[in-house]
Design an enzyme around this catalytic site. Structure first.
Site, mmCIF file in Angstrom:
data_model
loop_
_atom_site.group_PDB
_atom_site.id
_atom_site.type_symbol
_atom_site.label_atom_id
_atom_site.label_comp_id
_atom_site.label_asym_id
_atom_site.label_seq_id
_atom_site.Cartn_x
_atom_site.Cartn_y
_atom_site.Cartn_z
ATOM 1 N N ARG A 193 45.536 60.921 52.136
ATOM 2 C CA ARG A 193 46.087 62.039 53.135
ATOM 3 C C ARG A 193 47.138 61.529 53.795
ATOM 4 O O ARG A 193 47.024 60.169 54.343
ATOM 5 C CB ARG A 193 44.520 62.233 54.061
ATOM 6 C CG ARG A 193 43.794 63.382 53.295
ATOM 7 C CD ARG A 193 44.296 64.832 52.995
ATOM 8 N NE ARG A 193 43.689 65.749 52.808
ATOM 9 C CZ ARG A 193 43.703 66.023 51.481
ATOM 10 N NH1 ARG A 193 44.210 65.563 50.272
ATOM 11 N NH2 ARG A 193 42.720 67.043 50.824
ATOM 12 N N HIS A 242 52.730 66.459 47.006
ATOM 13 C CA HIS A 242 51.297 66.665 46.786
ATOM 14 C C HIS A 242 50.890 67.139 45.362
ATOM 15 O O HIS A 242 50.170 68.259 45.174
ATOM 16 C CB HIS A 242 50.609 67.461 48.103
ATOM 17 C CG HIS A 242 49.331 67.190 48.247
ATOM 18 N ND1 HIS A 242 48.858 67.504 49.526
ATOM 19 C CD2 HIS A 242 48.158 66.978 47.670
ATOM 20 C CE1 HIS A 242 47.368 67.272 49.601
ATOM 21 N NE2 HIS A 242 47.166 66.770 48.314
ATOM 22 N N GLU A 298 52.391 67.810 56.235
ATOM 23 C CA GLU A 298 53.260 68.117 55.312
ATOM 24 C C GLU A 298 52.894 69.875 55.354
ATOM 25 O O GLU A 298 52.136 70.346 55.843
ATOM 26 C CB GLU A 298 52.511 67.851 53.822
ATOM 27 C CG GLU A 298 51.265 68.204 53.702
ATOM 28 C CD GLU A 298 50.628 67.328 52.482
ATOM 29 O OE1 GLU A 298 50.734 66.009 52.253
ATOM 30 O OE2 GLU A 298 50.028 68.148 51.549
ATOM 31 N N ILE A 350 37.778 58.422 42.846
ATOM 32 C CA ILE A 350 39.466 58.490 42.400
ATOM 33 C C ILE A 350 39.818 57.137 42.588
ATOM 34 O O ILE A 350 40.716 56.626 41.452
ATOM 35 C CB ILE A 350 40.271 59.217 43.308
ATOM 36 C CG1 ILE A 350 39.996 60.868 43.396
ATOM 37 C CG2 ILE A 350 41.823 59.226 43.051
ATOM 38 C CD1 ILE A 350 40.693 61.623 44.386
ATOM 39 N N THR A 406 47.990 58.507 47.947
ATOM 40 C CA THR A 406 47.515 59.734 47.279
ATOM 41 C C THR A 406 46.442 60.141 47.969
ATOM 42 O O THR A 406 45.746 61.467 47.462
ATOM 43 C CB THR A 406 47.235 59.681 45.679
ATOM 44 O OG1 THR A 406 46.273 58.665 45.726
ATOM 45 C CG2 THR A 406 48.585 59.374 44.932
HETATM 46 C C1 DGY Z 1 42.230 67.434 47.345
HETATM 47 O O1 DGY Z 1 41.690 67.815 46.370
HETATM 48 O O2 DGY Z 1 41.806 67.189 48.589
HETATM 49 C C2 DGY Z 1 43.683 67.485 47.151
HETATM 50 O O3 DGY Z 1 44.544 66.950 47.852
HETATM 51 C C3 DGY Z 1 44.263 68.851 46.639
HETATM 52 O O4 DGY Z 1 43.843 68.662 45.131
#
Ligand code: DGY
Length: 323
Positions: free
Chosen positions: A242, A289, A271, A159, A240
């Protein structure tokens, strides 16, 4: 031959649920109500596979079962810090996740947040919807230019790399990387990125910092008040990954006292409970989320779970085994 029994803890995309129902003795959560730790513990005694996701608590207490029937926790999602690793190991359970298929969509949301906070899009929309917009003027909601700035990426997995690709090739941003292990030269070269040794070396140099590391105990409060104070006073923080990676109390102080330019969050500690103080911060953008929330990613995540399950029950090593 009887089909393995499988419990799905939340509603999944219809196409994936249909396939699950065909291939397994599947129990679906049609009400989509989150399960309590005691319901999960109960399920571990009755099903061959449990298919949890990020909203489930599979802590040491939930995994404290004797005579578990479950042999695989096939997680729907890439992050699995909601599963207590030592407890899963003690039970001899296999744990799988769903990497790759959500990387682009999660990076899209990180880039969305970055742009929103820099260009004050949340503030603008709130103003317009509340009927308070008085029209164009040279000093109205002036934000920060994104193109050509420096982006620090914490965690250079799939990511993080997708985020770098968008920022560098789309917005001409310079990329700095902090990653626990050494990133291969050719991977860094794709975005002309430079890896720094310590997160403390990265923070003071960046106009934007985007978090893409795993959650869990190891990274809990990785961004604390000391590290926030290392950021430039006009820099922005994007999360994005945790919620627990940021000490939210420290972030609230930093936002309220303008110690940083702003922040944009897709994930929150504890959350869906949101600290009321966060709601008071104007220089903060918040999304519920949504990182992987596209039809394409959510279906692909489900089919990736199915691949992991079919490998496991055929006696092969699932490709996404993490424990
Ligand atoms: C994950 O995949 O860990 C996300 O937080 C939810 O898609």
């Amino acid at each position: 031959m009887t089909k393995p029994s499988v419990l799905v803890t939340r509603r999944w995309p219809a196409a994936v649920e249909a396939q699950l129902a065909e291939s397994y003795n599947a129990v679906l959560n049609t009400g989509d109500k989150p399960m309590s730790p005691s319901e999960i513990r109960d399920a571990l005694k009755r099903y061959d596979a449990v298919l949890p996701t990020v909203t489930d608590t599979l802590n040491a207490e939930a995994l404290d079962v004797t005579g578990a029937q479950t042999k695989i926790l096939a997680n729907y999602g890439v992050g699995y810090s909601h599963i207590c690793e030592p407890a899963a190991r003690d039970l001899g359970m296999t744990v799988t996740n769903t990497p790759d298929v959500l990387s682009e969509c999660t990076a899209d949301i990180a880039m969305t947040l970055l742009l929103m906070v820099a260009r004050r899009a949340g503030e603008g929309e709130r103003e317009l919807r509340s009927g308070n917009w008085t029209g164009w003027r040279p000093t109205h909601l002036v934000g920060t230019k994104v193109s050509g700035k420096t982006l620090g990426i914490v965690g250079y997995g799939r990511i993080g790399q997708e985020m770098a690709r968008r920022a560098h090739h789309g917005f001409g941003m310079d990329i700095l990387v902090y990653n626990r292990s050494k990133v291969a030269k050719d991977v860094l070269a794709r975005c002309n990125a430079t890896q720094v040794e310590e997160i403390d070396d990265l923070l003071p140099q960046c106009d934007f910092v985007s978090l893409h590391c795993p959650g869990g105990v190891a990274n809990r409060h990785l961004i604390n008040s000391r590290r926030l104070s290392l950021m430039k006073p006009d820099a922005f923080l994007i999360n994005t990954a945790r919620g627990e990676v940021i000490d939210e109390w420290a972030l609230i102080q930093a936002l309220m006292f303008d110690m940083i330019g702003g922040a944009a969050l897709d994930v929150f500690d504890g959350e869906p409970r949101i600290s009321p103080d966060l709601l008071q911060c104007d220089n903060l953008v918040m999304l519920p989320h949504l990182g992987s929330a596209t039809r394409e990613a959510r279906e692909a995540m489900g089919f990736r779970v199915l691949d992991n399950l079919s490998d496991f029950f055929a006696g092969r090593a699932p490709r996404d085994r993490v424990i």
